[in-house]
Design a protein around this motif. Structure first.
Motif, PDB file in Angstrom:
ATOM      1  N   LEU A 119      11.323  12.923  -4.768  1.00 45.44           N
ATOM      2  CA  LEU A 119      11.915  11.756  -5.417  1.00 45.44           C
ATOM      3  C   LEU A 119      12.196  10.650  -4.400  1.00 45.44           C
ATOM      4  O   LEU A 119      12.077   9.462  -4.712  1.00 45.44           O
ATOM      5  N   GLN A 120      12.562  11.050  -3.170  1.00 45.74           N
ATOM      6  CA  GLN A 120      12.739  10.061  -2.121  1.00 45.74           C
ATOM      7  C   GLN A 120      11.456   9.266  -1.909  1.00 45.74           C
ATOM      8  O   GLN A 120      11.467   8.034  -1.860  1.00 45.74           O
ATOM      9  N   HIS A 121      10.360   9.975  -1.790  1.00 41.79           N
ATOM     10  CA  HIS A 121       9.075   9.311  -1.536  1.00 41.79           C
ATOM     11  C   HIS A 121       8.708   8.374  -2.694  1.00 41.79           C
ATOM     12  O   HIS A 121       8.231   7.251  -2.456  1.00 41.79           O
ATOM     13  N   GLU A 122       8.928   8.832  -3.917  1.00 42.64           N
ATOM     14  CA  GLU A 122       8.582   7.983  -5.069  1.00 42.64           C
ATOM     15  C   GLU A 122       9.359   6.677  -5.033  1.00 42.64           C
ATOM     16  O   GLU A 122       8.813   5.600  -5.310  1.00 42.64           O
ATOM     17  N   LEU A 123      10.653   6.747  -4.681  1.00 41.96           N
ATOM     18  CA  LEU A 123      11.453   5.522  -4.597  1.00 41.96           C
ATOM     19  C   LEU A 123      11.003   4.663  -3.419  1.00 41.96           C
ATOM     20  O   LEU A 123      10.850   3.445  -3.544  1.00 41.96           O
TER      21      LEU A 123
ATOM     22  N   ALA B  88       8.420  -0.171  -1.400  1.00 43.15           N
ATOM     23  CA  ALA B  88       7.470  -0.744  -0.443  1.00 43.15           C
ATOM     24  C   ALA B  88       6.625  -1.851  -1.064  1.00 43.15           C
ATOM     25  O   ALA B  88       6.095  -2.707  -0.346  1.00 43.15           O
ATOM     26  N   ASN B  89       6.525  -1.863  -2.380  1.00 45.29           N
ATOM     27  CA  ASN B  89       5.749  -2.914  -3.049  1.00 45.29           C
ATOM     28  C   ASN B  89       6.421  -4.272  -2.950  1.00 45.29           C
ATOM     29  O   ASN B  89       5.751  -5.312  -3.024  1.00 45.29           O
ATOM     30  N   THR B  90       7.739  -4.276  -2.791  1.00 39.92           N
ATOM     31  CA  THR B  90       8.472  -5.549  -2.757  1.00 39.92           C
ATOM     32  C   THR B  90       9.235  -5.763  -1.458  1.00 39.92           C
ATOM     33  O   THR B  90       9.665  -6.881  -1.184  1.00 39.92           O
ATOM     34  N   HIS B  91       9.413  -4.696  -0.671  1.00 36.10           N
ATOM     35  CA  HIS B  91      10.186  -4.805   0.567  1.00 36.10           C
ATOM     36  C   HIS B  91       9.382  -4.204   1.716  1.00 36.10           C
ATOM     37  O   HIS B  91       9.238  -2.981   1.808  1.00 36.10           O
ATOM     38  N   PRO B  92       8.856  -5.058   2.584  1.00 33.51           N
ATOM     39  CA  PRO B  92       7.980  -4.568   3.662  1.00 33.51           C
ATOM     40  C   PRO B  92       8.666  -3.604   4.614  1.00 33.51           C
ATOM     41  O   PRO B  92       7.990  -2.855   5.329  1.00 33.51           O
ATOM     42  N   GLN B  93       9.997  -3.578   4.631  1.00 36.08           N
ATOM     43  CA  GLN B  93      10.716  -2.654   5.513  1.00 36.08           C
ATOM     44  C   GLN B  93      10.399  -1.196   5.183  1.00 36.08           C
ATOM     45  O   GLN B  93      10.603  -0.314   6.025  1.00 36.08           O
ATOM     46  N   PHE B  94       9.930  -0.924   3.957  1.00 32.66           N
ATOM     47  CA  PHE B  94       9.602   0.443   3.548  1.00 32.66           C
ATOM     48  C   PHE B  94       8.134   0.782   3.741  1.00 32.66           C
ATOM     49  O   PHE B  94       7.732   1.925   3.524  1.00 32.66           O
ATOM     50  N   GLN B  95       7.324  -0.181   4.133  1.00 33.20           N
ATOM     51  CA  GLN B  95       5.889   0.042   4.259  1.00 33.20           C
ATOM     52  C   GLN B  95       5.548   0.675   5.597  1.00 33.20           C
ATOM     53  O   GLN B  95       6.162   0.364   6.624  1.00 33.20           O
ATOM     54  N   SER B  96       4.546   1.565   5.579  1.00 32.68           N
ATOM     55  CA  SER B  96       4.019   2.087   6.842  1.00 32.68           C
ATOM     56  C   SER B  96       3.119   1.024   7.458  1.00 32.68           C
ATOM     57  O   SER B  96       2.768   0.031   6.810  1.00 32.68           O
ATOM     58  N   SER B  97       2.754   1.221   8.718  1.00 38.19           N
ATOM     59  CA  SER B  97       1.928   0.221   9.391  1.00 38.19           C
ATOM     60  C   SER B  97       0.544   0.160   8.765  1.00 38.19           C
ATOM     61  O   SER B  97       0.028   1.145   8.222  1.00 38.19           O
ATOM     62  N   ARG B  98      -0.095  -1.001   8.850  1.00 40.25           N
ATOM     63  CA  ARG B  98      -1.402  -1.215   8.229  1.00 40.25           C
ATOM     64  C   ARG B  98      -2.462  -0.278   8.799  1.00 40.25           C
ATOM     65  O   ARG B  98      -3.290   0.258   8.069  1.00 40.25           O
TER      66      ARG B  98
ATOM     67  N   ASP C  57      -2.291   3.154   7.249  1.00 38.61           N
ATOM     68  CA  ASP C  57      -2.791   3.161   5.878  1.00 38.61           C
ATOM     69  C   ASP C  57      -4.310   3.174   5.850  1.00 38.61           C
ATOM     70  O   ASP C  57      -4.925   3.835   5.018  1.00 38.61           O
ATOM     71  N   GLU C  58      -4.946   2.467   6.773  1.00 39.58           N
ATOM     72  CA  GLU C  58      -6.409   2.407   6.796  1.00 39.58           C
ATOM     73  C   GLU C  58      -6.998   3.734   7.229  1.00 39.58           C
ATOM     74  O   GLU C  58      -8.008   4.187   6.700  1.00 39.58           O
ATOM     75  N   GLU C  59      -6.326   4.414   8.192  1.00 39.95           N
ATOM     76  CA  GLU C  59      -6.831   5.685   8.686  1.00 39.95           C
ATOM     77  C   GLU C  59      -6.723   6.794   7.636  1.00 39.95           C
ATOM     78  O   GLU C  59      -7.594   7.643   7.514  1.00 39.95           O
ATOM     79  N   GLU C  60      -5.625   6.787   6.864  1.00 39.20           N
ATOM     80  CA  GLU C  60      -5.365   7.895   5.949  1.00 39.20           C
ATOM     81  C   GLU C  60      -5.446   7.472   4.478  1.00 39.20           C
ATOM     82  O   GLU C  60      -4.885   8.118   3.613  1.00 39.20           O
ATOM     83  N   GLU C  61      -6.174   6.417   4.210  1.00 41.75           N
ATOM     84  CA  GLU C  61      -6.141   5.816   2.872  1.00 41.75           C
ATOM     85  C   GLU C  61      -6.533   6.784   1.775  1.00 41.75           C
ATOM     86  O   GLU C  61      -5.962   6.782   0.691  1.00 41.75           O
ATOM     87  N   GLU C  62      -7.514   7.652   2.035  1.00 35.35           N
ATOM     88  CA  GLU C  62      -8.026   8.520   0.977  1.00 35.35           C
ATOM     89  C   GLU C  62      -7.277   9.845   0.894  1.00 35.35           C
ATOM     90  O   GLU C  62      -7.379  10.542  -0.106  1.00 35.35           O
ATOM     91  N   GLU C  63      -6.556  10.226   1.949  1.00 36.55           N
ATOM     92  CA  GLU C  63      -5.956  11.548   1.990  1.00 36.55           C
ATOM     93  C   GLU C  63      -4.441  11.537   1.850  1.00 36.55           C
ATOM     94  O   GLU C  63      -3.863  12.522   1.400  1.00 36.55           O
ATOM     95  N   GLU C  64      -3.812  10.457   2.243  1.00 39.01           N
ATOM     96  CA  GLU C  64      -2.354  10.437   2.262  1.00 39.01           C
ATOM     97  C   GLU C  64      -1.802   9.133   1.689  1.00 39.01           C
ATOM     98  O   GLU C  64      -2.435   8.088   1.745  1.00 39.01           O
ATOM     99  N   GLU C  65      -0.590   9.257   1.163  1.00 40.63           N
ATOM    100  CA  GLU C  65       0.164   8.103   0.669  1.00 40.63           C
ATOM    101  C   GLU C  65       1.416   8.015   1.533  1.00 40.63           C
ATOM    102  O   GLU C  65       2.240   8.919   1.546  1.00 40.63           O
ATOM    103  N   ARG C  66       1.546   6.890   2.265  1.00 43.34           N
ATOM    104  CA  ARG C  66       2.574   6.808   3.293  1.00 43.34           C
ATOM    105  C   ARG C  66       3.590   5.704   3.007  1.00 43.34           C
ATOM    106  O   ARG C  66       3.259   4.666   2.455  1.00 43.34           O
ATOM    107  N   THR C  67       4.820   5.960   3.407  1.00 45.84           N
ATOM    108  CA  THR C  67       5.829   4.920   3.582  1.00 45.84           C
ATOM    109  C   THR C  67       6.328   5.062   5.013  1.00 45.84           C
ATOM    110  O   THR C  67       5.917   5.984   5.739  1.00 45.84           O
TER     111      THR C  67
END
Length: 494
Positions: A256-260, A265-275, A278-288
């Motif tokens: 549930l933490q990850h889902e939130l 992360a869609n509206t607050h870049p502080q929750f986003q992982s580095s670009r 995301d490019e390295e693991e785009e197909e295998e992982e979903e990161r924050t």
């Protein structure tokens, strides 16, 4: 049935206004006023006496919960409404509907929302005149709303704000034979004094509370310190009802933490992982920045190199000086730049309020590399999830009276979240220094506490882990049991 009462309610309000105007006219015209005044008062009393006895066999199962403020940001009164409904009472919940209340409040069939609007009054003339007209108009609106509804066995009102609600609610209770209950969260005049100083208006507000407060049949309060003050200085015998966290405030499962985090992360870049990640693991992982979800087996883990999630919530009012936190974060940044082995930090400050824009400008003026700050507004359902996901809480609430406790800390403790809280007189009733958190007095002391508590992050050891363990093993009485023991007897008493 509420519709049938509208006409008498309107007549009652009209009678109040008319009697005042008649008295004013007669006094000014030189006419012998006793006869006219007696006629006006007699007519008014007759009408109100008729309203008093418009009771039915369901009156004893109806309670009005009144907040002259935003219902969505009045958690304790929402809990009162839910507790009453669980015991079979039909609740009329009166207040401003600026923020959506909890879903369980909205879904409960026994709770009916009765929205009122905040009256602005006239916008010309001296400040005192504008304030007086606002109070008069708000009084008439509230009087009309309370008289048009079905007769209630009790009116349970939050104070503050109590001006003009306290006098109006008392009058309606006298007129309709209801019991008046005040839940003292603080003193209204001390809150006013924060922004106005010791002015005649504040002295008038103090007099008002001292006159109308003792007229209630029953009293609740939030601390033992306030109970003692009410007894010693007001002649009021109150029952202490400590705030307790609702059942939704608990530690949040990692998934549930990850889902939130992912939604934020869609509206607050502080929750986003580095670009690049995301490019390295785009197909295998979903990161924050805090968590990783493996898309092949749907497992979620917290990242070992994640930053600290520091959380504070506020109404952005004068009783919370957020410059203390901002200065402490600057000092924390200095520790890292000076070579201290400390984790990066994401500080989330939730809430709405009048001073938010002021502090947003201060935040935007900071130049921090290892500390990021965001100020989201969370839906009621997301707030406990974020609290249960945080690593450390900070509370900057300074009681205007020194007699109330911050509800936000109660909720944090419900999520087993250790807290650093700024000192005031009765804080020890909630925060136990070196047991479930730390108490500080200024920004420098807070910065040192952050440095000490976070030095071993993300290890579960150290003082931060010990505080969390203490919270996990020392859960007190929950809200429902607390309410049943302290409030239900007042409501059911003959």
């Amino acid at each position: 049935m509420a519709t049938r009462c509208t006409s008498p309610a309107s007549l009652a309000v009209f009678a109040v206004i008319s009697s005042v105007l008649i008295a004013f006219f007669v006094t000014g015209s030189g006419v012998a006023c006793p006869v006219v005044s007696l006629a006006a008062v007699t007519g008014l009393v007759s009408l109100l006496w008729w309203l008093r006895w418009r009771r039915d066999d369901r009156t004893d199962r109806r309670v009005c919960v009144l907040v002259l403020g935003d219902l969505g940001r009045s958690p304790r009164m929402q809990y009162h409404a839910l507790s009453l409904s669980k015991h079979g009472y039909h609740v009329t919940f009166v207040g401003f509907l600026e923020t959506k209340p909890r879903e369980d409040v909205l879904r409960e069939e026994k709770i009916k929302m009765e929205p009122i609007t905040e009256v602005r009054g006239v916008r010309v003339g001296p400040k005192v005149f504008r304030y007086v007209t606002k109070v008069i108009l708000q009084s008439l609106q509230l009087l009309h709303v309370l008289l048009k509804m079905e007769t209630q066995s009790h009116i349970l009102m939050q104070n503050p704000p109590g001006l003009p609600g306290m006098a109006v609610a008392w009058l309606v209770c006298v007129v309709r034979g209801s019991s008046f209950v005040i839940d003292w969260h603080n003193y209204g005049f001390t809150v006013m004094a924060l922004s106005l100083g010791e002015t005649p208006l504040v002295r008038l507000a103090r007099w008002y509370e001292h006159v109308f407060g003792p007229l209630a049949a029953h009293h609740l309060c939030v601390t033992t310190a306030m109970k003692d003050d009410l007894q010693n200085n007001w002649g009021i015998r109150a029952t202490t009802l400590y705030d307790r966290p609702a059942s939704v405030f608990r530690e949040t499962p990692v998934k549930l933490q990850h889902e939130l985090f992912f939604r934020l992360a869609n509206t607050h870049p502080q929750f986003q992982s580095s670009r690049c990640e995301d490019e390295e693991e785009e197909e295998e992982e979903e990161r924050t920045v805090f968590s990783v979800r493996d898309l092949t087996d749907d497992t979620v883990t917290l990242r070992a190199e994640r930053p600290v999630l520091l959380l504070s919530s506020t109404s952005w009012t004068e009783d919370e000086d957020f410059s203390v936190l901002l200065e402490a974060l600057e000092e924390y940044e200095g520790f890292i730049k000076g070579g201290a082995s400390l984790p990066s930090l994401v500080c989330v400050i939730t809430g709405k309020g009048p001073q938010k824009d002021h502090y947003r400008k201060l935040i935007d003026s900071l130049h921090l590399e290892h500390v990021e700050i965001c100020t989201p507004w969370l839906e009621a359902e997301d707030y406990p999830v974020l609290l249960g996901s945080a690593d450390l809480g900070v509370c900057l609430h300074k009681s205007s009276s020194g007699l109330d406790l911050p509800m936000k800390v109660v909720d944090m403790f419900g999520c087993c979240l250790p807290v650093c809280a700024i000192h005031f007189n009765c804080l020890h009733e909630l925060v136990k220094h070196e047991e479930n958190g730390l108490i500080f007095r200024d920004s420098q002391e807070l910065a040192e506490q952050l440095k000490s508590l976070l030095s071993q992050f993300p290890s579960s050891g150290g003082r931060l882990g010990a505080f969390r363990t203490n919270l996990q093993t020392s859960r007190g009485q929950n809200w429902d049991d607390n309410w049943d023991q302290n409030v239900l007897p007042l409501i059911t008493a003959p």
